[in-house]
Design a protein around this motif. Sequence first.
Motif, mmCIF file in Angstrom:
data_model
loop_
_atom_site.group_PDB
_atom_site.id
_atom_site.type_symbol
_atom_site.label_atom_id
_atom_site.label_comp_id
_atom_site.label_asym_id
_atom_site.label_seq_id
_atom_site.Cartn_x
_atom_site.Cartn_y
_atom_site.Cartn_z
ATOM 1 N N GLY A 9 0.810 -1.207 0.000
ATOM 2 C CA GLY A 9 0.000 0.000 0.000
ATOM 3 C C GLY A 9 0.841 1.253 0.000
ATOM 4 N N GLU A 10 0.233 2.359 -0.424
ATOM 5 C CA GLU A 10 0.920 3.639 -0.396
ATOM 6 C C GLU A 10 0.935 4.170 1.033
ATOM 7 O OE1 GLU A 10 0.533 8.172 -2.177
ATOM 8 O OE2 GLU A 10 -0.655 6.556 -3.073
ATOM 9 N N ARG A 11 2.074 4.679 1.479
ATOM 10 C CA ARG A 11 2.225 5.210 2.828
ATOM 11 C C ARG A 11 2.869 6.593 2.770
ATOM 12 N NH1 ARG A 11 -0.655 0.895 4.837
ATOM 13 N NH2 ARG A 11 0.419 -1.074 4.390
ATOM 14 N N ARG A 12 2.824 7.277 3.911
ATOM 15 C CA ARG A 12 3.595 8.504 4.067
ATOM 16 C C ARG A 12 5.024 8.127 4.435
ATOM 17 N NH1 ARG A 12 2.341 13.507 2.509
ATOM 18 N NH2 ARG A 12 3.359 14.410 4.365
ATOM 19 N N SER A 13 5.975 8.797 3.850
ATOM 20 C CA SER A 13 7.375 8.584 4.203
ATOM 21 C C SER A 13 7.783 9.616 5.257
ATOM 22 C CB SER A 13 8.255 8.667 2.957
ATOM 23 O OG SER A 13 8.016 9.865 2.240
ATOM 24 N N ALA A 14 9.053 9.656 5.592
ATOM 25 C CA ALA A 14 9.534 10.553 6.647
ATOM 26 C C ALA A 14 9.261 12.012 6.309
ATOM 27 C CB ALA A 14 11.034 10.352 6.845
ATOM 28 N N ALA A 15 9.013 12.809 7.332
ATOM 29 C CA ALA A 15 8.739 14.237 7.120
ATOM 30 C C ALA A 15 9.866 14.892 6.326
ATOM 31 C CB ALA A 15 8.553 14.934 8.469
ATOM 32 N N MET A 16 11.124 14.538 6.629
ATOM 33 C CA MET A 16 12.255 15.129 5.914
ATOM 34 C C MET A 16 12.248 14.792 4.429
ATOM 35 S SD MET A 16 15.769 15.070 8.184
ATOM 36 C CE MET A 16 15.557 13.414 8.860
ATOM 37 N N SER A 17 11.643 13.670 4.058
ATOM 38 C CA SER A 17 11.692 13.241 2.659
ATOM 39 C C SER A 17 10.886 14.160 1.745
ATOM 40 C CB SER A 17 11.184 11.802 2.525
ATOM 41 O OG SER A 17 9.787 11.713 2.770
ATOM 42 N N TYR A 18 9.996 14.991 2.323
ATOM 43 C CA TYR A 18 9.186 15.913 1.523
ATOM 44 C C TYR A 18 9.799 17.318 1.470
ATOM 45 C CZ TYR A 18 5.766 12.174 1.923
ATOM 46 O OH TYR A 18 5.133 10.952 1.873
ATOM 47 N N ASP A 19 10.993 17.475 2.016
ATOM 48 C CA ASP A 19 11.676 18.763 2.027
ATOM 49 C C ASP A 19 12.334 18.968 0.651
ATOM 50 O OD1 ASP A 19 13.534 20.868 2.326
ATOM 51 O OD2 ASP A 19 13.828 20.426 4.450
ATOM 52 N N GLU A 20 11.726 19.792 -0.190
ATOM 53 C CA GLU A 20 12.202 19.957 -1.560
ATOM 54 C C GLU A 20 13.554 20.659 -1.625
ATOM 55 O OE1 GLU A 20 9.329 21.360 -4.379
ATOM 56 O OE2 GLU A 20 7.702 20.177 -3.485
ATOM 57 N N GLU A 21 13.811 21.578 -0.720
ATOM 58 C CA GLU A 21 15.121 22.243 -0.705
ATOM 59 C C GLU A 21 16.219 21.255 -0.331
ATOM 60 O OE1 GLU A 21 15.179 25.709 1.700
ATOM 61 O OE2 GLU A 21 13.685 26.789 0.501
ATOM 62 N N LEU A 22 15.925 20.380 0.622
ATOM 63 C CA LEU A 22 16.887 19.353 1.009
ATOM 64 C C LEU A 22 17.156 18.403 -0.155
ATOM 65 C CD1 LEU A 22 18.564 18.029 3.270
ATOM 66 C CD2 LEU A 22 16.508 16.755 3.930
ATOM 67 N N ALA A 23 16.096 18.016 -0.858
ATOM 68 C CA ALA A 23 16.245 17.111 -1.998
ATOM 69 C C ALA A 23 17.055 17.759 -3.113
ATOM 70 C CB ALA A 23 14.871 16.693 -2.510
ATOM 71 N N LEU A 24 16.814 19.042 -3.351
ATOM 72 C CA LEU A 24 17.544 19.754 -4.393
ATOM 73 C C LEU A 24 19.030 19.837 -4.060
ATOM 74 C CD1 LEU A 24 17.609 21.425 -6.989
ATOM 75 C CD2 LEU A 24 16.968 23.434 -5.626
ATOM 76 N N ALA A 25 19.349 20.140 -2.805
ATOM 77 C CA ALA A 25 20.750 20.209 -2.387
ATOM 78 C C ALA A 25 21.417 18.843 -2.520
ATOM 79 C CB ALA A 25 20.840 20.709 -0.949
ATOM 80 N N LEU A 26 20.693 17.791 -2.131
ATOM 81 C CA LEU A 26 21.233 16.442 -2.245
ATOM 82 C C LEU A 26 21.516 16.102 -3.706
ATOM 83 C CD1 LEU A 26 21.884 13.721 -0.804
ATOM 84 C CD2 LEU A 26 19.496 13.070 -1.237
ATOM 85 N N TRP A 27 20.601 16.454 -4.596
ATOM 86 C CA TRP A 27 20.762 16.183 -6.031
ATOM 87 C C TRP A 27 22.006 16.902 -6.569
ATOM 88 C CZ3 TRP A 27 17.431 13.471 -9.520
ATOM 89 C CH2 TRP A 27 17.729 13.642 -10.889
ATOM 90 N N ARG A 28 22.100 18.184 -6.290
ATOM 91 C CA ARG A 28 23.218 18.974 -6.812
ATOM 92 C C ARG A 28 24.554 18.482 -6.274
ATOM 93 N NH1 ARG A 28 20.491 25.027 -6.116
ATOM 94 N NH2 ARG A 28 19.267 24.986 -8.055
ATOM 95 N N ASP A 29 24.616 18.184 -4.988
ATOM 96 C CA ASP A 29 25.863 17.705 -4.401
ATOM 97 C C ASP A 29 26.219 16.311 -4.918
ATOM 98 O OD1 ASP A 29 26.058 20.062 -3.009
ATOM 99 O OD2 ASP A 29 25.405 19.223 -1.085
ATOM 100 N N SER A 30 25.210 15.498 -5.136
ATOM 101 C CA SER A 30 25.457 14.146 -5.643
ATOM 102 C C SER A 30 26.043 14.190 -7.044
ATOM 103 C CB SER A 30 24.160 13.328 -5.633
ATOM 104 O OG SER A 30 23.674 13.166 -4.316
#
Length: 319
Positions: free
Chosen positions: A282-303
């Motif tokens: 089933g579909e679930r909610r993931s961790a609150a941090m996982s929806y942080d778009e700025e965090l995801a963008l920084a992770l993408w760029r650094d990766s």
Amino acid sequence: MSTILITGGHSGIGFECVKRLATQGIDLVLAGRNPAKLEAAASSIRSSAGVKVAAVELDVSSLGSVRTAAAQCRQMMERGAISRLQAILCNAGATFRGDPTYTGDAYELTFATNYLGHFLLIQLLLDSLKEDGRVVFTASGTHDPDTADGKFIGRAVRPDAFALAKTGLDGNKPLSGGTRYTTSKLCTVLHAYELHRRLRAAGLGISSIAYDPGAIAETGLLRDLPGPARAMIGSPPVRWLMRRMGLTLGDLVQSGHALAGLATAKNVGSGRYYQWKDGVLGERRSAAMSYDEELALALWRDSKKLVGVGSDEEPERLK
């Protein structure tokens, strides 16, 4: 004819997944670091299902190995040995206990294995997916520090790609093996969501999905435990107790079949997190941090900087 590439498809839930896919007439590319085991798995599936199965040596902890494997896959497509990919299943992963250790690229092993290698693989093969293709990332419920799963072996910390890759530290404090694992899986979910947003911004129909198969004694999180401990965890009384504690337990065969379903089913949403729990996917909610778009963008760029992806290697579809 459809072809699906899977990392870690020669064992564990990956092998259960590919056996299921083969019964649907889907050709396969099994990618892993042990050529002998890969070929044994490939031969078994060829003889039982009659589909094409290619074996590609790939160590996801090594950026050079990822580049070589991706080039080999592209070459197979160019000469018609395999069709364009319907899906890429980023399934391989591992835990490494004790102090941080480092790869030949000088990156912390857990982060490189569970996250960074797959980030590069998708960068290199995204343009090889069909227009309605799919990327599925095997994540873990342990990525969420607010759940019983996330507190079980060590709470994930807010990801900093350079710190995780270079030191395995949170500030000046070494991360435990459990926290290195859970944080790498948080990065996986962040990656899945950021990829989804970029695909939609580019007007593409490719899907990006994160999947938690649950904790399975034979694989991943629990595989490195001593044999008696794995046997105890696999016993009905202990599994009942673990469920009462709120832990999400998987099943080797059914969790593998659920992964196959996520790779092929039509009623699966992109940018979503799915979990196999109590016999139900089933579909679930993931961790609150996982929806942080700025965090995801920084992770993408650094990766991108860590794996050395330049403009000539960035997927044309996302430019």
